[in-house]
Design an enzyme around this catalytic site. Structure first.
Site, PDB file in Angstrom:
ATOM      1  N   ASP A 114       0.639  -0.786  -0.012  1.00  0.00           N
ATOM      2  CA  ASP A 114      -0.088   0.110   0.227  1.00  0.00           C
ATOM      3  C   ASP A 114       0.885   1.350   0.178  1.00  0.00           C
ATOM      4  O   ASP A 114       0.143   2.380   0.656  1.00  0.00           O
ATOM      5  CB  ASP A 114      -0.735  -0.099   0.872  1.00  0.00           C
ATOM      6  CG  ASP A 114      -2.000  -0.736   1.146  1.00  0.00           C
ATOM      7  OD1 ASP A 114      -3.166  -1.244  -0.279  1.00  0.00           O
ATOM      8  OD2 ASP A 114      -2.473  -1.200   1.603  1.00  0.00           O
ATOM      9  N   ASP A 176      -7.360  -4.675  -4.387  1.00  0.00           N
ATOM     10  CA  ASP A 176      -7.400  -3.090  -3.412  1.00  0.00           C
ATOM     11  C   ASP A 176      -5.674  -2.800  -3.917  1.00  0.00           C
ATOM     12  O   ASP A 176      -5.633  -1.641  -4.763  1.00  0.00           O
ATOM     13  CB  ASP A 176      -6.573  -2.969  -1.779  1.00  0.00           C
ATOM     14  CG  ASP A 176      -7.540  -3.287  -1.322  1.00  0.00           C
ATOM     15  OD1 ASP A 176      -8.117  -4.711  -1.533  1.00  0.00           O
ATOM     16  OD2 ASP A 176      -8.241  -3.152  -0.676  1.00  0.00           O
ATOM     17  N   THR A 236     -12.514 -13.849  -0.908  1.00  0.00           N
ATOM     18  CA  THR A 236     -13.023 -13.009  -0.565  1.00  0.00           C
ATOM     19  C   THR A 236     -13.073 -12.380   0.756  1.00  0.00           C
ATOM     20  O   THR A 236     -14.200 -12.899   1.397  1.00  0.00           O
ATOM     21  CB  THR A 236     -14.804 -11.953  -1.172  1.00  0.00           C
ATOM     22  OG1 THR A 236     -14.747 -12.832  -2.308  1.00  0.00           O
ATOM     23  CG2 THR A 236     -15.274 -11.002  -0.561  1.00  0.00           C
ATOM     24  N   ARG A 248     -16.477  -2.123  -1.783  1.00  0.00           N
ATOM     25  CA  ARG A 248     -15.608  -1.599  -1.184  1.00  0.00           C
ATOM     26  C   ARG A 248     -14.339  -2.247  -2.557  1.00  0.00           C
ATOM     27  O   ARG A 248     -13.853  -1.010  -3.630  1.00  0.00           O
ATOM     28  CB  ARG A 248     -14.237  -1.030  -0.392  1.00  0.00           C
ATOM     29  CG  ARG A 248     -13.607  -0.403  -0.414  1.00  0.00           C
ATOM     30  CD  ARG A 248     -13.589   0.232   1.224  1.00  0.00           C
ATOM     31  NE  ARG A 248     -12.300  -0.575   1.777  1.00  0.00           N
ATOM     32  CZ  ARG A 248     -12.861  -1.169   3.169  1.00  0.00           C
ATOM     33  NH1 ARG A 248     -13.366  -1.392   2.908  1.00  0.00           N
ATOM     34  NH2 ARG A 248     -11.932  -1.523   3.411  1.00  0.00           N
ATOM     35  N   TRP A 252     -12.723   0.224  -5.816  1.00  0.00           N
ATOM     36  CA  TRP A 252     -11.341  -0.136  -6.409  1.00  0.00           C
ATOM     37  C   TRP A 252     -11.507  -0.459  -7.457  1.00  0.00           C
ATOM     38  O   TRP A 252      -9.884   0.225  -8.220  1.00  0.00           O
ATOM     39  CB  TRP A 252     -10.143  -0.820  -4.671  1.00  0.00           C
ATOM     40  CG  TRP A 252     -10.697  -0.797  -3.907  1.00  0.00           C
ATOM     41  CD1 TRP A 252     -10.693  -1.425  -3.098  1.00  0.00           C
ATOM     42  CD2 TRP A 252     -10.281   0.281  -3.206  1.00  0.00           C
ATOM     43  NE1 TRP A 252     -10.072  -1.143  -1.697  1.00  0.00           N
ATOM     44  CE2 TRP A 252     -10.070   0.308  -1.664  1.00  0.00           C
ATOM     45  CE3 TRP A 252      -9.645   1.319  -3.455  1.00  0.00           C
ATOM     46  CZ2 TRP A 252      -9.809   0.877  -0.775  1.00  0.00           C
ATOM     47  CZ3 TRP A 252      -9.949   2.544  -2.315  1.00  0.00           C
ATOM     48  CH2 TRP A 252      -9.975   2.421  -1.126  1.00  0.00           C
TER      49      TRP A 252
END
Length: 401
Positions: A114, A176, A236, A248, A252
């Site tokens: 990230d 993400d 998931t 979400r 993304w």
């Protein structure tokens, strides 16, 4: 030149939508609200080494994390957006001081995928607005660090290095991670080299191939064999089930593939962004704010996720500027405006309740983490979406003049 002409034509088409559709969002008013709320947060933060993450139920002030938390870049990013809106040196200085606190993250061995969320949202916005050479240096270092997580046999960047041993996931990639590719694309254009561009494109292509169901909903996690690159399993992790559409995660994907198209001009990514957006839009409730998972068993009593709505609104505004078909472009633009209208209502805006911008986000429902609370990344994408809408309105005004 052809690309510039194409985008100019499509943008002019979107600008017509502004004139043909009465705006239901008072962008100026909502941005002023963000300024007011951010000033409350600034007054409460003990020091620049702490970063707001979420507000617990019943509280008015933020809970804080340190610079190594994946959400640490959102608060500096918000401050940069406030500086962009106001031009106030005060916000520039605040943004710089909080951004600078994250510098060492770029020079640490890559411990997390990230780095884009952490450093592009902070240093990236800072460099965009100031062209500070120090910010550029940090961003290039961050991109190089992120690239060390890339496995060429798999074709993706490793997500969650800590999960390799903990969950026995040899090489895992989460949806993400599409958001972090923007850092690589930026670096490739600013001295980082072609390799970073190629990694970002390959990651997007592999994700597109392996992380989606036939209906274009996505799995949160794909686990790969590190040597063969074959898919071991699809999970998931933060959604309701392995067959459900986690809200979400889908947002993304909409945002990520729209951004990849912007950076590559490859139409396959534009088509894919439309497909992942369409399945999301088709399944939304009437107020356009999704439940945390589209397949949550207790709908309509399931918690909502305003963060997914904010991410999607921002993405759809950009996506609408790339679509040639006027009807489709209009659909995405109007949906985004309606999402912002709802997010700006008394139901979803924090107002006097606490220091955040938005209420009713859901972080990690399966472990009861940050359920139905304000979360910093919801605020970040909310203000980003408002600024994107403001920019569209500004361009429309210039055309009329």
């Amino acid at each position: 030149m052809k690309n510039k002409l194409f985008f100019a034509i499509v943008l002019s088409q979107v600008l017509l939508l502004v004139s043909c559709n009465a705006q239901k969002v008072d962008v100026q008013n909502e941005l002023e609200f963000c300024v007011q709320q951010a000033n409350k947060t600034i007054a409460q933060i003990p020091n620049d080494s702490l970063f707001p993450r979420s507000i617990s139920n019943g509280n008015a002030n933020w809970d804080y994390v340190n610079k190594k938390d994946w959400t640490s870049g959102f608060w500096p990013g918000i401050l940069w957006y406030l500086y962009q809106y106001t031009g106030d040196k005060y916000f520039e200085l605040k943004a710089d001081s909080t951004t600078t606190e994250l510098t060492s993250v770029a020079y640490s061995p890559s411990f997390d995928h990230d780095l884009g969320f952490m450093l592009y949202n902070s240093f990236g916005n800072g460099y965009r607005l100031t062209k500070d050479s120090h910010y550029k240096k940090v961003l290039l270092a961050a991109a190089d660090s992120l690239a060390t997580l890339y496995n060429p046999k798999v074709g993706t960047i490793l997500s969650w290095p800590s999960m390799v041993k903990k969950m026995n996931w040899p090489h895992n990639t989460i949806i993400d991670n599409m958001m972090n590719l923007e850092l690589l694309f930026w670096a490739a254009k600013n001295g980082g080299g072609q390799k970073l561009y190629d990694i970002a494109v390959k990651h997007a292509e592999t994700t597109m191939k392996n992380q989606f169901r036939p209906d274009y909903s996505n799995y949160h996690v794909v686990v790969y064999d590190t040597t063969t690159g074959k898919v071991i399993k699809r999970i998931t992790h933060q959604g309701y089930s392995n067959s459900s559409m986690w809200a979400r995660g889908q947002s993304w994907a909409i945002y990520g593939f729209t951004m990849v198209y912007r950076e590559t001009h490859d139409k396959k990514f534009l088509d894919f962004a439309e497909n992942v957006a369409n399945v999301y839009l088709e399944r939304l409730p009437k107020d356009l704010i999704p439940y945390w998972d589209f397949n949550a068993p207790n709908i309509p009593n399931a918690p909502r996720d305003a963060s997914a709505a904010a991410v999607t609104a921002s993405a759809l505004l950009e996506l609408s500027t790339y679509i040639v078909d006027k009807r489709v472009s209009e659909k995405y633009f109007n949906k985004a405006v309606r999402m912002l209208e709802e997010l700006s209502s008394a139901k979803y805006q924090s107002r006097e309740k606490n220091d955040a911008f938005l209420l009713h986000s859901t972080g990690n429902m399966p472990i009861q983490g940050e359920v139905d609370v304000p979360i910093i990344y919801a605020d970040y994408y909310y203000i980003e979406a408002l600024l994107r809408l403001k920019e569209i309105e500004k361009k429309h005004k210039l055309i009329l003049e």
